[in-house]
Design an enzyme around this catalytic site. Structure first.
Site, PDB file in Angstrom:
ATOM      1  N   ASP A 148      -0.170  -7.242   9.329  1.00 29.31           N
ATOM      2  CA  ASP A 148      -0.177  -7.115  10.787  1.00 29.31           C
ATOM      3  C   ASP A 148      -1.468  -7.659  11.385  1.00 29.31           C
ATOM      4  OD1 ASP A 148      -1.749  -5.139   9.662  1.00 29.31           O
ATOM      5  OD2 ASP A 148      -0.557  -3.472  10.391  1.00 29.31           O
ATOM      6  N   ASP A 194       1.061   9.187  11.694  1.00 32.18           N
ATOM      7  CA  ASP A 194       2.395   9.381  12.281  1.00 32.18           C
ATOM      8  C   ASP A 194       3.501   8.763  11.425  1.00 32.18           C
ATOM      9  OD1 ASP A 194       2.063   6.680  12.693  1.00 32.18           O
ATOM     10  OD2 ASP A 194       2.298   6.736  14.883  1.00 32.18           O
ATOM     11  N   HIS A 216       3.543   5.614  10.182  1.00 31.09           N
ATOM     12  CA  HIS A 216       3.790   4.169  10.313  1.00 31.09           C
ATOM     13  C   HIS A 216       3.309   3.400   9.096  1.00 31.09           C
ATOM     14  CE1 HIS A 216      -0.373   3.841  12.253  1.00 31.09           C
ATOM     15  NE2 HIS A 216      -0.409   2.846  11.395  1.00 31.09           N
ATOM     16  N   GLU A 275       5.607   1.601  14.344  1.00 33.50           N
ATOM     17  CA  GLU A 275       5.470   2.963  14.848  1.00 33.50           C
ATOM     18  C   GLU A 275       6.816   3.698  14.790  1.00 33.50           C
ATOM     19  OE1 GLU A 275       2.691   4.130  15.154  1.00 33.50           O
ATOM     20  OE2 GLU A 275       1.295   2.993  16.408  1.00 33.50           O
TER      21      GLU A 275
HETATM   22  C1  GLP Z   1      -3.526   0.858  10.581  1.00 33.03           C
HETATM   23  C2  GLP Z   1      -2.880  -0.262   9.770  1.00 33.03           C
HETATM   24  C3  GLP Z   1      -2.029   0.268   8.650  1.00 33.03           C
HETATM   25  C4  GLP Z   1      -2.801   1.328   7.879  1.00 33.03           C
HETATM   26  C5  GLP Z   1      -3.123   2.469   8.797  1.00 33.03           C
HETATM   27  C6  GLP Z   1      -3.829   3.619   8.096  1.00 33.03           C
HETATM   28  O1  GLP Z   1      -2.695   1.347  11.561  1.00 33.03           O
HETATM   29  N1  GLP Z   1      -2.095  -1.124  10.579  1.00 33.03           N
HETATM   30  O2  GLP Z   1      -1.653  -0.809   7.792  1.00 33.03           O
HETATM   31  O3  GLP Z   1      -2.029   1.772   6.799  1.00 33.03           O
HETATM   32  O4  GLP Z   1      -3.966   1.967   9.813  1.00 33.03           O
HETATM   33  O5  GLP Z   1      -5.194   3.350   7.999  1.00 33.03           O
HETATM   34  P1  GLP Z   1      -6.225   4.115   7.100  1.00 33.03           P
HETATM   35  O6  GLP Z   1      -5.988   3.621   5.706  1.00 33.03           O
HETATM   36  O7  GLP Z   1      -7.564   3.684   7.613  1.00 33.03           O
HETATM   37  O8  GLP Z   1      -5.974   5.548   7.249  1.00 33.03           O
END
Ligand code: GLP
Length: 264
Positions: A65, A134, A136, A141
């Protein structure tokens, strides 16, 4: 789904690096994720690259992304983040690391172009995933179609809040993103989802043991024949069948069954 519950963050990083390393060879296509969760795995792989013969030469990589509207080269853009945290430290060619173009004028065309690039590469062999609080994955989302492809999404206020730590404040977090869809993600040959810490416990329980539902986008892993969740004890705390998953893992490693075929 293969559930791998390990004692701590370091063990998660090591096991994830072992799994990813098993795919690394010239011509391999790796699906990379940003966020803080995979950083330990990336550091482990960098160490292996420096100290042994692990080479990423001839590999290609696709990101999940990208934020919309950040100028290319912005330090919080995901393309720049993955370069800084991982790819510039290994021997993968910089032009072989692609992400959706969130700075494009025509975002719909950029999304379609990204889908084409993945298809032209022959698909992704292994996709690394984190999970949002959440539920995702990528930036899909709650409410995302289970068969969605790369497209524009609007961030949930929870995600904006979670990601504010990377920016000066929540008001600086872009509200829109381009993300691989859930249908794009499940086309990968192997899904490897990592989760660390108590903040992910609810999401891990929902994705592994809740219903397959757009309300928890990560539950789409239940639909995949080769999905592995590697998490620490804190992230596993809300699992109903935690004891069973630990027993499966123990029995498999005692009998070295993993070499034959992991349980799906
Ligand atoms: C962002 C990214 C996701 C990632 C998520 C969780 O939203 N787009 O790919 O998995 O954050 O991040 P973290 O690993 O920092 O908790």
């Amino acid at each position: 789904m293969e559930m791998v519950i390990l004692e701590d963050e370091q063990a998660v990083a090591r096991r994830a690096a072992d799994i990813l390393e098993s795919y690394v060879r010239p011509g391999a296509t790796l699906g990379l994720a940003t966020g803080s969760t995979p950083l330990g795995m990336y550091r482990d792989l960098i160490r292996r690259h420096r100290s042994s013969s692990l080479s990423f030469a001839g590999c290609r990589a696709f990101l999940l992304d990208e934020y919309v509207g950040l100028p290319s080269g912005h330090e919080q853009s995901y393309r720049e983040t993955i370069r800084r945290e991982f790819t510039r430290e290994i021997d993968i060619a910089d032009d072989q690391v692609l992400g959706p173009d969130g700075s494009a004028q025509d975002l719909w065309a950029a999304a379609q172009e990204y889908e084409r690039a993945i298809t032209d590469a022959g698909g992704v062999d292994i996709q690394v995933l984190g999970v949002g609080t959440d539920g995702h994955i990528g930036f899909n989302e709650p409410g995302s179609s289970l068969v969605s492809r790369t497209r524009l999404k609007t961030l949930h206020s929870q995600t904006v809040e979670d990601n504010a730590r990377f920016f000066g404040s929540a008001s600086e977090v872009p509200r829109h993103v381009l993300t691989q869809g859930l249908g794009t993600i499940v086309d990968a040959g192997h899904l490897l989802l990592l989760a660390i810490g108590p903040g992910k416990a609810q999401a891990v329980a929902a994705l592994a043991e809740g219903p397959l539902s757009a309300n928890c986008p990560a539950s789409v892993l239940q639909w995949h024949p080769r999905a592995t969740v590697v998490c620490d004890e804190a992230a596993a705390a809300d699992l109903r069948h935690g004891e069973y998953y630990r027993a499966v893992l123990q029995a498999a490693s005692a009998r070295q069954l993993r070499r034959v075929a992991p349980e799906g």
